[in-house]
Design a protein around this motif. Structure first.
Motif, PDB file in Angstrom:
ATOM      1  N   VAL A 157       0.843  -1.189   0.000  1.00 10.75           N
ATOM      2  CA  VAL A 157       0.000   0.000   0.000  1.00 10.75           C
ATOM      3  C   VAL A 157       0.882   1.244   0.000  1.00 10.75           C
ATOM      4  O   VAL A 157       1.877   1.314   0.727  1.00 10.75           O
ATOM      5  N   ILE A 159       1.027   5.122   0.904  1.00  7.32           N
ATOM      6  CA  ILE A 159       0.393   6.130   1.748  1.00  7.32           C
ATOM      7  C   ILE A 159       0.925   7.492   1.337  1.00  7.32           C
ATOM      8  O   ILE A 159       2.128   7.747   1.424  1.00  7.32           O
ATOM      9  N   VAL A 166      -3.118  11.787   6.271  1.00 12.56           N
ATOM     10  CA  VAL A 166      -3.125  10.761   5.237  1.00 12.56           C
ATOM     11  C   VAL A 166      -4.079  11.218   4.131  1.00 12.56           C
ATOM     12  O   VAL A 166      -5.292  11.263   4.313  1.00 12.56           O
ATOM     13  N   LEU A 169      -4.713   6.336   0.257  1.00  7.01           N
ATOM     14  CA  LEU A 169      -4.179   4.989   0.445  1.00  7.01           C
ATOM     15  C   LEU A 169      -4.468   4.217  -0.837  1.00  7.01           C
ATOM     16  O   LEU A 169      -5.629   4.054  -1.208  1.00  7.01           O
ATOM     17  N   SER A 186      -9.426   2.369   4.136  1.00  6.24           N
ATOM     18  CA  SER A 186      -8.545   2.096   5.261  1.00  6.24           C
ATOM     19  C   SER A 186      -7.709   0.870   4.955  1.00  6.24           C
ATOM     20  O   SER A 186      -8.025   0.094   4.045  1.00  6.24           O
TER      21      SER A 186
END
Length: 215
Positions: A157, A159, A166, A169, A186
């Motif tokens: 992933v 970020i 954040v 994602l 998430s």
């Protein structure tokens, strides 16, 4: 039949039977999530390292069990998993539930994080810093872009941060480093191994032969 309200565990006597059972279940119920809690290749008295597939399959099971109790994580809408294990697989030691859950964190888009503290937490959970993330258990940092590959996830992933927030994602292809156009709400970041250095304390040492408490 009633719909399952939680994970289901099926135990087989031998590893070959557990593998066959998992394959049969996948064929008969393709919509069901089938997870295998693999048994280590080395015997209990051997010091050989576990294979990467064994590590990933076991961590995927632990992650599925921890997902229900991890704050800020939205569980996928898939059915509750069926976990298949051999007797020896269940007998192999793993992290205590409280320690696995304590080392599991969910990141979500829009969340504010303390980056340096986050990286320190990942190292304590068994992750290794790398220039480029190409295999599970690694993470890398390039300015405001952080890559991490939880072993329980199919893909790493990316970020992207805006300051301490954040911003997005996104999963990406480790071979091309090309990120997906679809963002994630998430991601669940679990420990990268079943034995964490920070948990190697006097309580654990006391379990080893020759280190028992003396009367």
């Amino acid at each position: 039949d009633r719909a399952a309200t939680g994970p289901t565990l099926l135990v087989a006597a031998r590893r070959d039977r557990a593998l066959a059972l998992a394959e049969e279940l996948a064929a008969w119920s393709p919509a069901t999530t089938i997870l295998s809690f693999a048994e280590p290749g080395p015997l209990f008295y051997e010091s050989s390292a576990w294979g990467p597939r064994t590590i990933r399959s076991r961590l995927a099971v632990l992650a599925a069990l921890a997902a229900n109790v991890t704050p800020n994580y939205r569980r996928p809408a898939s059915a509750h998993p069926v976990i298949v294990a051999s007797a020896r697989g269940l007998m192999s030691l793993t992290l205590p539930p409280r320690d696995f859950i304590a080392s599991t964190r969910a990141l979500k888009a829009g969340q504010d994080i303390r980056l340096e503290k986050q990286l320190e937490t990942w190292v304590g959970a068994g992750y290794v810093a790398s220039t480029v993330v190409v295999e599970p258990g690694q993470f890398s940092r390039r300015g405001g872009i952080i890559d991490i590959w939880p072993p329980s996830e199919v893909a790493p992933v990316r970020i992207e941060l805006f300051g301490d927030t954040v911003e997005s994602l996104r999963p990406f292809d480790p071979s091309t480093q090309q990120r997906s156009s679809e963002g994630l709400a998430s991601v669940l970041i679990t420990p990268a191994r079943e034995a964490l250095p920070r948990l190697w304390n006097d309580e654990w040492r006391s379990l080893l032969p020759g280190n028992e408490d003396e009367d």
